[in-house]
Enzyme design. Structure first.
Site, short mmCIF file in Angstrom:
data_model
loop_
_atom_site.label_atom_id
_atom_site.label_comp_id
_atom_site.label_asym_id
_atom_site.label_seq_id
_atom_site.Cartn_x
_atom_site.Cartn_y
_atom_site.Cartn_z
N GLY A 50 0.82 -1.20 0.00
CA GLY A 50 0.00 0.00 0.00
C GLY A 50 0.86 1.25 0.00
O GLY A 50 2.10 1.19 -0.02
N CYS A 51 0.19 2.40 0.05
CA CYS A 51 0.95 3.66 0.00
C CYS A 51 1.75 3.91 1.26
O CYS A 51 2.68 4.72 1.27
CB CYS A 51 0.01 4.83 -0.28
SG CYS A 51 -1.26 5.06 0.96
N THR A 52 1.40 3.23 2.37
CA THR A 52 2.15 3.42 3.61
C THR A 52 2.98 2.21 3.99
O THR A 52 3.58 2.19 5.07
CB THR A 52 1.19 3.74 4.78
OG1 THR A 52 0.28 2.65 4.94
CG2 THR A 52 0.42 5.02 4.50
#
Length: 386
Positions: A360-362
């Site tokens: 994911g983006c994190t």
């Protein structure tokens, strides 16, 4: 106290006053050493840094190296090995209370807490850690790095520093250990990322703005960060900004030895000496001892032992169970360490829940169906993956 002792004390006091008037150094009994050999910029650059630092008047600087023209005390040696031997003797005898040097080998269990000036707001940031090895296990090493950063902050007068973990491999495992230690009673002031999703896992933006007081990372990453922060304006050959790579911290380490790089320039040398003096005044050695006693009482070592046992035991394989049928997965579970991601997925498959890994983006995520989301979270928690 008899009359002769009184007279002696009065005489020593007047001598101290006379010396203070002459030198302009009032109330100082702190001496910080500086070894002057080994710099890529030559002895003069280090001496100039020492002279700059000594102007504060709250401590004295003792040079350990070849004879030079200076008003500072100069203990003469002619090679780096002898300089380190002399440094250790002066520290152990109490003649100096700290020392700044380069290319010094610490024992396993000791690593350094760097100190930089972040570019966004000019705020100081402690990077834990930047040289040395806290432990041969990466997760435990970063776990201990966090404690070393907190200890250093306390010695600098910050008794409740905010702590964040840089988003590198093992960050989530370190987060779990720190939260368990906090639950055991060791108060950790967890920081918050400046990014909209928050949390104590820090991104690059948080480095630039110094979102926390102590940034926890692995030593190699910390070392690179130190070099970037200190020399990004000079092309990398001259470290011009910051306080150097910091003091070696370890629970059995009794000396204040601050590290600089062979590329450290005069401003960094001056700041590194000031940094060492602050730590000496802040009773770093006493803080290490008191924090270690507190940690032992709060089962710090038991946490490490348990982690290592569980980490060895929970490696999952996909050879001894039937794979569940493939499903369309859209529900995300975050907070899984990248190095444990595939094992965590396998633990779900083994329990009959179809799961896939993703990014994911994190950071790393596990994907399951909405129906299986809560059950999957429970299984991961039971197996110490989240």
């Amino acid at each position: 106290m008899d009359e002769n002792n009184v007279k002696k004390l009065i005489g020593e006091t007047f001598n101290d006053i006379a010396n203070a008037i002459e030198t302009g150094k009032f109330g100082t009994n702190i001496k910080i050493g500086l070894t002057t050999l080994g710099s890529e910029h030559g002895v003069d650059a280090l001496v100039k840094g020492a002279e700059l630092a000594s102007k504060e008047g709250s401590f004295e600087v003792v040079l350990i190296g070849p004879r030079v023209e200076t008003s500072l005390e100069n203990i003469e040696v002619d090679c780096e090995k002898d300089a380190h031997t002399m440094m250790e003797e002066l520290l152990d005898s109490g003649y100096i209370q700290g020392c700044v040097t380069n290319h010094y080998n610490f024992d396993i269990g000791v690593s350094t807490v760097g100190r930089v000036i972040t570019p966004a707001f000019g705020k100081d940031l402690l990077i834990a850690t930047t040289t040395g090895t806290s432990d041969t296990d990466r997760t435990i090493s970063m776990f201990e790095n966090a404690i070393y950063g907190i200890i250093t902050a306390k010695a600098l007068g910050n008794n409740n520093p905010t702590v964040g973990i840089l988003n590198v491999d093992n960050a989530r495992s370190v987060e779990r250990l720190l939260k368990k230690l906090n639950d055991n009673g060791y108060n950790i002031n967890f920081g918050e990322s400046m990014r909209s999703d928050g949390g104590l896992i820090m991104r690059g933006n948080d480095l630039l703005t110094s979102s926390v007081d102590v940034m926890v990372t692995d030593t190699l990453t910390g070392n690179i960060l130190m070099k970037l922060f200190s020399s990004f304006n000079t092309g990398g050959t001259y470290e011009a900004v910051g306080y150097g790579y910091g003091p070696g911290i370890g629970f059995n380490h009794k000396r204040i030895i601050n590290i600089i790089s062979r590329a450290s320039g005069t401003p960094v040398v001056a700041n590194a000496i000031r940094y060492a003096a602050e730590l000496a005044k802040g009773n770093l050695k006493n803080i290490i001892e008191s924090e270690y006693q507190k940690l032992k009482e709060l089962k710090f070592e038991k946490l490490i032992e348990t982690y290592k046992q569980e980490n060895t035991a929970k490696v999952e394989t996909r050879d001894d169970f039937k794979m569940p049928e493939k499903e369309i997965v859209s529900a995300e579970i975050s907070g899984i360490d990248i190095l444990e991601l595939e094992d965590a997925v396998t633990s779900l498959l083994k329990n009959g829940i179809y799961a896939e890994s993703g990014m994911g983006c994190t950071g790393p995520i596990i994907l399951v169906t909405e129906t299986n989301l809560e059950k999957a979270k429970s299984i991961l928690k039971e197996n110490n993956y989240s």
